[in-house]
Write a protein that holds these residues in place. Structure first.
Motif, PDB file in Angstrom:
ATOM      1  N   ASP A 192       0.892  -1.087   0.038  1.00 23.71           N
ATOM      2  CA  ASP A 192       0.159  -0.012   0.060  1.00 23.71           C
ATOM      3  C   ASP A 192       0.661   1.133   0.025  1.00 23.71           C
ATOM      4  O   ASP A 192       1.806   1.069   0.640  1.00 23.71           O
ATOM      5  CB  ASP A 192      -0.830   0.046   1.235  1.00 23.71           C
ATOM      6  CG  ASP A 192      -0.263  -0.443   2.418  1.00 23.71           C
ATOM      7  OD1 ASP A 192       0.913  -0.305   2.684  1.00 23.71           O
ATOM      8  OD2 ASP A 192      -1.038  -0.819   3.409  1.00 23.71           O
ATOM      9  N   TYR A 246      -4.976   5.101   1.726  1.00 27.74           N
ATOM     10  CA  TYR A 246      -3.753   5.034   0.919  1.00 27.74           C
ATOM     11  C   TYR A 246      -4.488   5.252  -0.365  1.00 27.74           C
ATOM     12  O   TYR A 246      -5.387   4.635  -0.974  1.00 27.74           O
ATOM     13  CB  TYR A 246      -3.510   3.500   0.517  1.00 27.74           C
ATOM     14  CG  TYR A 246      -2.469   3.254   1.993  1.00 27.74           C
ATOM     15  CD1 TYR A 246      -1.198   3.521   1.914  1.00 27.74           C
ATOM     16  CD2 TYR A 246      -3.027   2.477   3.064  1.00 27.74           C
ATOM     17  CE1 TYR A 246      -0.183   3.327   3.087  1.00 27.74           C
ATOM     18  CE2 TYR A 246      -2.214   2.315   4.054  1.00 27.74           C
ATOM     19  CZ  TYR A 246      -0.842   2.536   4.179  1.00 27.74           C
ATOM     20  OH  TYR A 246      -0.111   2.313   5.471  1.00 27.74           O
ATOM     21  N   ILE A 249      -2.330   1.389  -4.445  1.00 31.78           N
ATOM     22  CA  ILE A 249      -2.156   0.067  -4.319  1.00 31.78           C
ATOM     23  C   ILE A 249      -1.237  -0.559  -4.977  1.00 31.78           C
ATOM     24  O   ILE A 249      -1.304  -0.392  -6.452  1.00 31.78           O
ATOM     25  CB  ILE A 249      -3.273  -0.890  -4.145  1.00 31.78           C
ATOM     26  CG1 ILE A 249      -4.147  -0.418  -3.046  1.00 31.78           C
ATOM     27  CG2 ILE A 249      -3.034  -2.464  -3.706  1.00 31.78           C
ATOM     28  CD1 ILE A 249      -3.578  -0.362  -1.617  1.00 31.78           C
ATOM     29  N   ALA A 278       2.963  -4.740   2.722  1.00 24.01           N
ATOM     30  CA  ALA A 278       2.075  -3.774   3.058  1.00 24.01           C
ATOM     31  C   ALA A 278       2.262  -3.298   4.417  1.00 24.01           C
ATOM     32  O   ALA A 278       2.846  -4.040   5.463  1.00 24.01           O
ATOM     33  CB  ALA A 278       0.807  -3.793   2.604  1.00 24.01           C
ATOM     34  N   THR A 281      -2.249  -3.128   4.997  1.00 29.24           N
ATOM     35  CA  THR A 281      -3.442  -3.612   4.319  1.00 29.24           C
ATOM     36  C   THR A 281      -3.278  -5.214   3.986  1.00 29.24           C
ATOM     37  O   THR A 281      -2.210  -5.763   3.750  1.00 29.24           O
ATOM     38  CB  THR A 281      -3.284  -2.901   2.745  1.00 29.24           C
ATOM     39  OG1 THR A 281      -3.428  -1.531   2.720  1.00 29.24           O
ATOM     40  CG2 THR A 281      -4.467  -3.436   1.850  1.00 29.24           C
ATOM     41  N   ALA A 335      -7.039  -5.110  -2.358  1.00 30.36           N
ATOM     42  CA  ALA A 335      -7.015  -4.567  -1.102  1.00 30.36           C
ATOM     43  C   ALA A 335      -7.917  -4.697  -0.124  1.00 30.36           C
ATOM     44  O   ALA A 335      -9.056  -4.275  -0.352  1.00 30.36           O
ATOM     45  CB  ALA A 335      -6.217  -3.309  -1.238  1.00 30.36           C
ATOM     46  N   ARG A 338     -10.917  -1.821   0.537  1.00 28.32           N
ATOM     47  CA  ARG A 338     -10.346  -0.715   0.121  1.00 28.32           C
ATOM     48  C   ARG A 338     -11.114  -0.526  -1.284  1.00 28.32           C
ATOM     49  O   ARG A 338     -10.746   0.481  -1.703  1.00 28.32           O
ATOM     50  CB  ARG A 338      -8.961  -0.588   0.066  1.00 28.32           C
ATOM     51  CG  ARG A 338      -8.398  -0.711   1.603  1.00 28.32           C
ATOM     52  CD  ARG A 338      -7.109  -0.531   1.577  1.00 28.32           C
ATOM     53  NE  ARG A 338      -6.311  -0.664   2.934  1.00 28.32           N
ATOM     54  CZ  ARG A 338      -5.994   0.288   3.886  1.00 28.32           C
ATOM     55  NH1 ARG A 338      -6.474   1.552   3.422  1.00 28.32           N
ATOM     56  NH2 ARG A 338      -5.540   0.123   4.823  1.00 28.32           N
TER      57      ARG A 338
END
Length: 504
Positions: A192, A246, A249, A278, A281, A335, A338
């Motif tokens: 991330d 974030y 990715i 990450a 994440t 992710a 997200r």
């Protein structure tokens, strides 16, 4: 951290103190309290001698920690990397050989390197204030150690939240016996990213400490898929899926719209080596329409299982073999919580529609997820059935008003360890009292998960879900002082760390 300079002195002085104590007590009663095995103890050196075999080869690498510009795929950022590459250049070495890594610190801050997943000598583990002093800006340090176990591993800075910049790279430890069930390999490192986009990891951490989960008053409520003040949510992870928003990715250093790609032939068998580097994440990873045969967790073999997707917490690794189809396909990493993804493209036939990855990501999200903790290690790496000699319970809690994440209700103190002794079977029970998942990592050892189906996979990092407990066993066979912590970089730096402390 304010304690580092004092700890640097303690690290260098502890072995002398132990030697003096031994001399004073050699003809007297044993000391009334145990003495910690320091990183520069003769016991650590002896363990390294036992690992190093006659005729072991040495692989030398140079790692220049530097500040510079990196292209994320049309997005230019200034960040910190090893050698200007993101991820850093892959290191390959054979099991049992010696790695000599020369670190040059051209950063504006001190740094170290932690060799994640390797049961190496304690004084090379890279934890500032515990196993070594920080390497100052402008200085050099050489790491040298025997690499005992094959597998997919990685290395990264262990100072502050430097991990959430670009200071990481894969280290692949090869087993000469490998290769019978695959034709080639593809290493995929997931991340991330926020550094160089108007914020830095240091400013994010400062905002969290100052304002808690409000993130400095930033309004994220309008971001899709976000609840609880705009923060990521995941049913799979039991609630909160992250603390930081974030903008990007990455897979192998690139955003999804400008991915890395490799060329393969239909029918070819590829060993995917998946690494979650990450900071905040978890990733749900799969290849749309192509089953994966999962073969390893955190470097150690498991009884193979087919899967559509696997979930990787921060710090975890999974190896899986796929057979390349006739069409070009992506290795997709969603992710978790997200609404974004990263990808690496495997080109083997006709080109696919660029929009197809968006559709495939939505389909992948609906597929079953293999529970990594429920896998079983192969017989040759399964620990012998044995009752624990000592059990330590680690209660995970937070965040407090000042973004305090704790173990057993206490802030991190490198002088305050959980005692273990050489030769013991150690059981660690993680109890998660918080509302967020924690990928818990033990340095210097590989543990066996005690799962719902008995003795599970061998790992060094494992997710502990909110409101749940996870028990793991390991054999105490690597003396020293070993950090144990949450691999969410912001949780760890906010005190969700403790020490498994070898004593005599």
């Amino acid at each position: 951290m304010s304690h580092l300079s004092r700890r640097s002195f303690l690290i260098l002085s502890t072995s002398a103190a132990v030697a003096g104590l031994a001399a004073c007590t050699s003809n007297a009663a044993a000391p009334s309290s145990p003495v910690r095995v320091a990183p520069n103890s003769p016991l650590v050196a002896a363990a390294e001698r036992d690992r190093r075999k006659a005729g072991a080869r040495t692989t030398s690498v140079r790692l220049d920690a530097t500040v510079g510009e990196v292209d994320l795929g049309g997005v230019q950022v200034t960040t910190w990397t090893y050698g200007g590459e993101l991820p850093g250049k892959e290191v390959r070495i054979q099991r049992g050989d010696v790695l000599r890594a020369h670190l040059t610190n051209n950063l504006p801050q001190p740094t170290t390197i932690h060799w994640h997943g390797l049961a190496l000598r304690n004084d090379m583990d890279g934890v500032p204030g515990l196993t070594q002093p920080e390497v100052p800006a402008g200085a050099n340090f050489t790491y040298e150690f025997t690499v005992p176990d094959a597998g997919t591993h990685w290395f990264h800075s262990h100072v502050g939240v430097q991990l959430d910049r670009g200071l990481y790279a894969p280290i692949i430890v090869e087993d000469p016996a490998d290769g019978a069930d695959y034709d080639t390999e593809l290493v995929v490192v997931l991340d991330d990213w926020l550094d160089g986009t108007g914020r830095t990891p240091d400013t994010v951490l400062a905002d969290l400490i100052k304002n808690g989960m409000n993130m400095g008053g930033m309004d994220h409520g309008g971001m899709p898929g976000m609840d609880h003040g705009g923060m990521p949510q995941s049913t799979l992870l039991g609630g909160d899926a992250g603390d930081v928003i974030y903008p990007h990715i990455l897979a192998n250093g690139r955003i999804a719209s400008a991915p890395r790609s490799v060329t393969a032939k239909p029918g070819q068998r590829i060993r995917l080596r998946l690494v979650n580097a990450a900071a905040d994440t978890a990733f749900r990873v799969g290849v749309p329409g192509v089953p994966m045969r999962v073969t390893h967790t955190d470097g150690f073999p498991v009884q193979p299982r087919e899967a559509d997707t696997v979930l990787l917490g921060m710090g975890e690794r999974v190896d899986a073999v796929i057979t390349v189809p006739d069409d070009t396909v992506p290795v997709l990493a969603l992710a978790e919580g997200r609404d974004s993804y990263a990808q690496v493209i495997i080109r083997s036939g006709r080109e696919s529609n660029p929009a197809a990855s968006d559709s495939a990501a939505k389909q992948l999200e609906q597929l079953p997820v293999l529970a990594i903790n429920d896998l079983k290690a192969t017989e040759e790496v399964t620990l012998a059935d044995r009752a624990p000699d000592v059990t330590h319970t680690l209660v995970l809690d937070g965040p407090g008003a000042k973004y305090d994440w704790t173990i057993n209700g206490k802030p991190y103190n490198p002088d305050d360890g959980l005692p273990i002794r050489d030769g013991q079977r150690v059981r660690v029970r993680f109890e998660n009292k918080s509302s967020m998942f924690h990928p818990m990592h033990i340095h210097g050892h590989t543990f066996q998960i005690l799962g719902r189906n008995g003795r599970g996979p061998r790992k060094d990092t494992a997710i502990v879900l909110p409101g749940e407990a996870l028990e793991v066993d390991f054999d105490a066979n690597n003396p020293g002082q070993w950090l144990t912590h949450c691999h969410n970089a912001y949780h760890g730096e906010s005190s969700m760390m403790t020490v498994l402390s070898y004593v005599q």
